[in-house]
Structure formats: C-alpha cells, structure tokens
Write a protein that holds these residues in place. Structure first.
Motif, short mmCIF file in Angstrom:
data_model
loop_
_atom_site.label_atom_id
_atom_site.label_comp_id
_atom_site.label_asym_id
_atom_site.label_seq_id
_atom_site.Cartn_x
_atom_site.Cartn_y
_atom_site.Cartn_z
N LEU A 118 0.83 -1.20 0.00
CA LEU A 118 0.00 0.00 0.00
C LEU A 118 0.86 1.25 0.00
O LEU A 118 0.47 2.29 -0.50
N GLU A 119 2.05 1.13 0.59
CA GLU A 119 2.98 2.26 0.67
C GLU A 119 4.24 1.89 -0.08
O GLU A 119 4.46 0.75 -0.44
N GLY A 120 5.09 2.87 -0.30
CA GLY A 120 6.35 2.60 -0.96
C GLY A 120 6.33 3.05 -2.41
O GLY A 120 5.50 3.86 -2.83
N ASP A 121 7.23 2.51 -3.18
CA ASP A 121 7.43 2.88 -4.57
C ASP A 121 6.22 2.48 -5.42
O ASP A 121 5.88 1.31 -5.51
N LYS A 122 5.58 3.44 -6.04
CA LYS A 122 4.42 3.19 -6.91
C LYS A 122 4.78 3.40 -8.38
O LYS A 122 3.92 3.62 -9.22
N GLN A 136 2.72 -1.32 -10.33
CA GLN A 136 3.74 -1.20 -9.30
C GLN A 136 4.34 -2.58 -9.03
O GLN A 136 3.85 -3.59 -9.50
#
Length: 144
Positions: A118-122, A136
C-alpha cells in the motif's frame, strides 16, 4: 524449569525475587530479547518494567524491520527473479495483474505474491514475465 517454561511461552521480562533480594530491596530483572540480567531496586519496579516493555517492543520491531529490509531485493527480469528466489527472502518485481501470470510464476518457481504494498514505490513498469504494463512492484516469496 519455571524459567524455561516462561521463556517458551514468550514472556518478555522475568522478575526473580528471593529472600536475600527482599532484605536488600532489590529484584533481578531479565530481558528475553537481549538475555541481559540486571539487579534493580524493588521500589519503582512497576514503572521500570513498563519502560522496559516499551524498550523491548521497539528493539524487537527494529530487529524485524532490519531483517525484512535485508531480505528484500528488487528484480526486473524473470531470469533474475528465478535466481534470486532460490536465495530465499522477498522479491519486489513488476507483475501484470493477471491470474495466469501469477500461476505461471508459482508453477515454475513455487513463489507466490505475498502482498501488494500500500505504501512505498508506486513507479509503474513492465511485468517481468509478459512485458505487459504493471502499476507497481509486488512482493513475491516462497512458502517455507
């Protein structure tokens, strides 16, 4: 036996109080995460244990986070993926979002998608297997 039994149960802090400790107004405090033993004053032990529990929680969390980061690698090609998955850990790779591609990866490498972060590099990219667009990277791992 009592000490080992509670360690197996996962009790984070052990307090040992003997007759001599009561005379001296002390208590032996043992941390499960570092296996350190300390002699603490009996007065104010409740507050000390409260602070110690918070410290242990932070310590365990940071250790787990560091381990996860050390065991996570990014790959861009399927050949690279096949080599890296043999080393264990977690692999961040682009996936096209189809069940067919996921099943192919599972059949050939025994790795499955653990989660879509859900978070991090998209950053979008291309699927390592099909070359189709990927929104992603997802996390792959083997079940042990």
């Amino acid at each position: 036996f009592k000490f080992a039994d509670y360690e197996l149960k996962g009790v984070p802090v052990r307090l040992a109080i003997g007759a001599r400790d009561i005379e001296n107004g002390t208590v032996e405090v043992m941390r499960r995460d570092t296996l350190e033993k300390q002699v603490e004053p009996l007065e104010g032990i409740a507050a000390r244990v409260q602070a110690l529990l918070e410290e242990i929680q932070t310590n365990i969390y940071q250790k787990a986070l560091k381990h996860r980061e050390e065991m996570t690698r990014e790959v861009d090609t399927y050949e690279e993926f096949k080599k890296e998955i043999e080393k264990g850990g977690f692999i961040l790779a682009h996936w096209d979002g189809t069940v067919e591609t996921e099943e192919k990866i599972k059949a050939e490498t025994k790795a499955t998608i653990r989660c879509i972060p859900l978070e991090g590099d998209k950053t979008p990219g291309v699927c390592m297997v099909t070359g189709k667009p990927s929104a992603q990277r997802v996390i792959f791992a083997r079940n042990y």
